[in-house]
Design a protein around this motif. Structure first.
Motif, PDB file in Angstrom:
ATOM      1  N   ALA A  25       0.830  -1.202   0.000  1.00 19.26           N
ATOM      2  CA  ALA A  25       0.000   0.000   0.000  1.00 19.26           C
ATOM      3  C   ALA A  25       0.867   1.255   0.000  1.00 19.26           C
ATOM      4  N   LEU A  26       1.920   1.242   0.796  1.00 17.47           N
ATOM      5  CA  LEU A  26       2.824   2.397   0.839  1.00 17.47           C
ATOM      6  C   LEU A  26       3.499   2.602  -0.514  1.00 17.47           C
ATOM      7  N   THR A  27       3.926   1.536  -1.138  1.00 14.38           N
ATOM      8  CA  THR A  27       4.552   1.623  -2.453  1.00 14.38           C
ATOM      9  C   THR A  27       3.583   2.181  -3.487  1.00 14.38           C
ATOM     10  N   ALA A  28       2.329   1.717  -3.454  1.00 17.08           N
ATOM     11  CA  ALA A  28       1.326   2.216  -4.405  1.00 17.08           C
ATOM     12  C   ALA A  28       1.090   3.709  -4.215  1.00 17.08           C
ATOM     13  N   VAL A  29       1.037   4.161  -2.978  1.00 15.81           N
ATOM     14  CA  VAL A  29       0.824   5.586  -2.701  1.00 15.81           C
ATOM     15  C   VAL A  29       2.008   6.408  -3.193  1.00 15.81           C
ATOM     16  N   LEU A  30       3.213   5.931  -2.939  1.00 19.67           N
ATOM     17  CA  LEU A  30       4.394   6.677  -3.376  1.00 19.67           C
ATOM     18  C   LEU A  30       4.491   6.738  -4.894  1.00 19.67           C
ATOM     19  N   VAL A  31       4.173   5.641  -5.579  1.00 19.79           N
ATOM     20  CA  VAL A  31       4.215   5.634  -7.044  1.00 19.79           C
ATOM     21  C   VAL A  31       3.162   6.571  -7.611  1.00 19.79           C
ATOM     22  N   ALA A  32       1.943   6.563  -7.036  1.00 20.82           N
ATOM     23  CA  ALA A  32       0.883   7.452  -7.514  1.00 20.82           C
ATOM     24  C   ALA A  32       1.250   8.914  -7.282  1.00 20.82           C
ATOM     25  N   ARG A  33       1.848   9.193  -6.159  1.00 17.34           N
ATOM     26  CA  ARG A  33       2.253  10.575  -5.838  1.00 17.34           C
ATOM     27  C   ARG A  33       3.338  11.059  -6.804  1.00 17.34           C
ATOM     28  N   LEU A  34       4.303  10.197  -7.090  1.00 19.82           N
ATOM     29  CA  LEU A  34       5.363  10.554  -8.020  1.00 19.82           C
ATOM     30  C   LEU A  34       4.807  10.781  -9.420  1.00 19.82           C
ATOM     31  N   ALA A  35       3.877   9.926  -9.846  1.00 19.61           N
ATOM     32  CA  ALA A  35       3.283  10.078 -11.176  1.00 19.61           C
ATOM     33  C   ALA A  35       2.501  11.382 -11.281  1.00 19.61           C
ATOM     34  N   SER A  36       1.753  11.750 -10.238  1.00 26.28           N
ATOM     35  CA  SER A  36       0.990  13.005 -10.296  1.00 26.28           C
ATOM     36  C   SER A  36       1.919  14.208 -10.304  1.00 26.28           C
ATOM     37  N   GLN A  38       4.954  14.236 -11.620  1.00 24.27           N
ATOM     38  CA  GLN A  38       5.548  14.288 -12.956  1.00 24.27           C
ATOM     39  C   GLN A  38       4.561  14.848 -13.971  1.00 24.27           C
ATOM     40  N   ARG A  39       3.270  14.509 -13.831  1.00 26.85           N
ATOM     41  CA  ARG A  39       2.264  15.076 -14.729  1.00 26.85           C
ATOM     42  C   ARG A  39       2.142  16.579 -14.524  1.00 26.85           C
ATOM     43  N   ALA A  40       2.210  17.027 -13.279  1.00 28.98           N
ATOM     44  CA  ALA A  40       2.119  18.459 -12.997  1.00 28.98           C
ATOM     45  C   ALA A  40       3.305  19.212 -13.588  1.00 28.98           C
ATOM     46  N   ALA A  43       2.826  19.407 -17.314  1.00 25.22           N
ATOM     47  CA  ALA A  43       1.791  20.387 -17.664  1.00 25.22           C
ATOM     48  C   ALA A  43       2.331  21.805 -17.558  1.00 25.22           C
ATOM     49  N   GLN A  44       3.148  22.071 -16.540  1.00 24.33           N
ATOM     50  CA  GLN A  44       3.741  23.399 -16.408  1.00 24.33           C
ATOM     51  C   GLN A  44       4.694  23.687 -17.561  1.00 24.33           C
ATOM     52  N   ALA A  45       5.456  22.691 -17.964  1.00 26.79           N
ATOM     53  CA  ALA A  45       6.375  22.888 -19.091  1.00 26.79           C
ATOM     54  C   ALA A  45       5.600  23.140 -20.377  1.00 26.79           C
ATOM     55  N   ALA A  46       4.496  22.438 -20.565  1.00 29.23           N
ATOM     56  CA  ALA A  46       3.682  22.644 -21.763  1.00 29.23           C
ATOM     57  C   ALA A  46       3.040  24.027 -21.740  1.00 29.23           C
ATOM     58  N   ALA A  47       2.636  24.496 -20.570  1.00 25.48           N
ATOM     59  CA  ALA A  47       2.014  25.814 -20.460  1.00 25.48           C
ATOM     60  C   ALA A  47       3.019  26.918 -20.793  1.00 25.48           C
ATOM     61  N   ARG A  48       4.285  26.697 -20.468  1.00 26.86           N
ATOM     62  CA  ARG A  48       5.298  27.715 -20.765  1.00 26.86           C
ATOM     63  C   ARG A  48       5.607  27.776 -22.252  1.00 26.86           C
ATOM     64  N   THR A  49       5.456  26.663 -22.974  1.00 23.37           N
ATOM     65  CA  THR A  49       5.831  26.662 -24.376  1.00 23.37           C
ATOM     66  C   THR A  49       4.713  27.152 -25.284  1.00 23.37           C
TER      67      THR A  49
END
Length: 79
Positions: A25-36, A38-40, A43-49
């Motif tokens: 469960a801890l691993t799943a939470v950490l992976v989901a947090r890291l993925a979100s 990275q998506r953020a 998205a910020q890099a795309a907004a700047r371009t």
């Protein structure tokens, strides 16, 4: 917890005795947090371009007017 022998652990338990389910469960939470995160960042890099159409100076210019029959009427029409 290591992914392959010889690698440093991704995280370690410093207190208590968690079971396999708790670590999963801890691993799943950490992976989901890291993925979100990275998506953020992506998205910020795309907004700047991307540029706003309001900043496009070429859109403010129009084609030169052509003299001839109907020129007055064409001058008021969109290009």
């Amino acid at each position: 917890m290591t992914s392959e022998p010889g690698e440093s652990p991704l995280f370690s338990v410093v207190s208590g005795h968690p079971g396999a389910e708790d670590l999963a469960a801890l691993t799943a939470v950490l992976v989901a947090r890291l993925a979100s995160r990275q998506r953020a960042v992506a998205a910020q890099a795309a907004a700047r371009t991307t540029r706003s159409a309001w900043l496009d100076r070429a859109a403010l210019t129009r084609a030169p007017l052509r003299p001839g029959p109907g020129a007055w009427r064409r001058s008021g029409l969109p290009a």
